[in-house]
Design an enzyme around this catalytic site. Structure first.
Site, PDB file in Angstrom:
ATOM      1  N   HIS A 219       0.931  -1.191  -0.134  1.00 40.92           N
ATOM      2  CA  HIS A 219       0.148  -0.148  -0.205  1.00 40.92           C
ATOM      3  C   HIS A 219       0.932   1.180  -0.036  1.00 40.92           C
ATOM      4  CE1 HIS A 219      -2.482   3.139   2.322  1.00 40.92           C
ATOM      5  NE2 HIS A 219      -3.043   2.976   1.128  1.00 40.92           N
TER       6      HIS A 219
ATOM      7  N   ASP B 117       6.221   6.254 -21.131  1.00 39.18           N
ATOM      8  CA  ASP B 117       6.010   6.234 -22.610  1.00 39.18           C
ATOM      9  C   ASP B 117       7.541   5.718 -23.299  1.00 39.18           C
ATOM     10  OD1 ASP B 117       7.726   8.293 -22.759  1.00 39.18           O
ATOM     11  OD2 ASP B 117       5.903   9.849 -23.195  1.00 39.18           O
TER      12      ASP B 117
ATOM     13  N   ASP C 199      -5.007   3.705  -4.798  1.00 39.08           N
ATOM     14  CA  ASP C 199      -5.223   4.274  -3.539  1.00 39.08           C
ATOM     15  C   ASP C 199      -6.226   5.470  -3.338  1.00 39.08           C
ATOM     16  OD1 ASP C 199      -4.134   4.633  -0.819  1.00 39.08           O
ATOM     17  OD2 ASP C 199      -3.362   6.491  -1.485  1.00 39.08           O
TER      18      ASP C 199
ATOM     19  N   MET D   2       1.726  13.212 -16.522  1.00 40.00           N
ATOM     20  CA  MET D   2       3.007  14.091 -16.603  1.00 40.00           C
ATOM     21  C   MET D   2       2.344  15.233 -17.212  1.00 40.00           C
ATOM     22  SD  MET D   2       6.131  13.931 -19.186  1.00 40.00           S
ATOM     23  CE  MET D   2       7.195  12.562 -18.179  1.00 40.00           C
TER      24      MET D   2
ATOM     25  N   TYR E 218       9.603  13.443 -13.199  1.00 39.34           N
ATOM     26  CA  TYR E 218      11.032  12.667 -13.397  1.00 39.34           C
ATOM     27  C   TYR E 218      11.584  12.394 -11.780  1.00 39.34           C
ATOM     28  CZ  TYR E 218      11.108  13.835 -18.447  1.00 39.34           C
ATOM     29  OH  TYR E 218      10.841  13.844 -19.599  1.00 39.34           O
TER      30      TYR E 218
END
Length: 147
Positions: A22, A30, A69, A79, A118
């Site tokens: 959890h 990608d 979650d 993104m 990132y």
């Protein structure tokens, strides 16, 4: 093969999903994402390839097994497109369409700027590398709990 497990789930990915707990994050990357260098920072230190699937297909097959979650800041994040945090590309709309019905109570879909994405990705449990070629087609899924 196992009964009830989508054949597009590789043994490596299945093992990864089972090991996650959890609150652990899973990057859906990608084809242009720096998967190898990012994965070196993760618990699973090599990217998990799903070469035949785009990001939306990967999200669909993964969230068929992985609960999202409902307690944290996000269940899934995307993104952002550079220069416009609110703009969503086709890949984002399609991913949200898959994710919305799978959200638990309290689950949130959100976004973050590419540089911050990132950084966050380096703290993930693992990186799944897809064949997605649409720009900014990267996501992070947060594992929830099974009730």
């Amino acid at each position: 093969m196992l009964n009830g497990i989508d054949g597009r789930i590789t043994p490596t990915l299945l093992h990864c999903l089972a090991r996650m707990g959890h609150g652990d994050d899973l990057v859906i990357a990608d084809a242009n994402f720096a998967a190898d260098s990012t994965a070196r920072h993760c618990v699973v230190d090599r990217p998990i390839p799903l070469a035949g699937l785009d990001a939306v297909q990967a999200i669909d097959v993964i969230t068929g097994l992985l609960p999202l979650d409902g307690f944290g800041d996000f269940a899934a994040l995307r993104m952002e497109i550079d220069g416009d945090a609110q703009e969503m590309g086709e890949v984002h709309h399609q991913a949200w369409a898959v994710l919305r019905p799978r959200l638990p109570e309290g689950g949130q879909l959100t976004n973050c700027p590419r540089p911050r994405f990132y950084d966050h990705a380096k703290t993930a449990f693992a990186v799944v590398q897809t064949a997605e070629t649409r720009p900014f087609g990267c996501f992070i899924l947060k594992k929830g709990v099974v009730f």
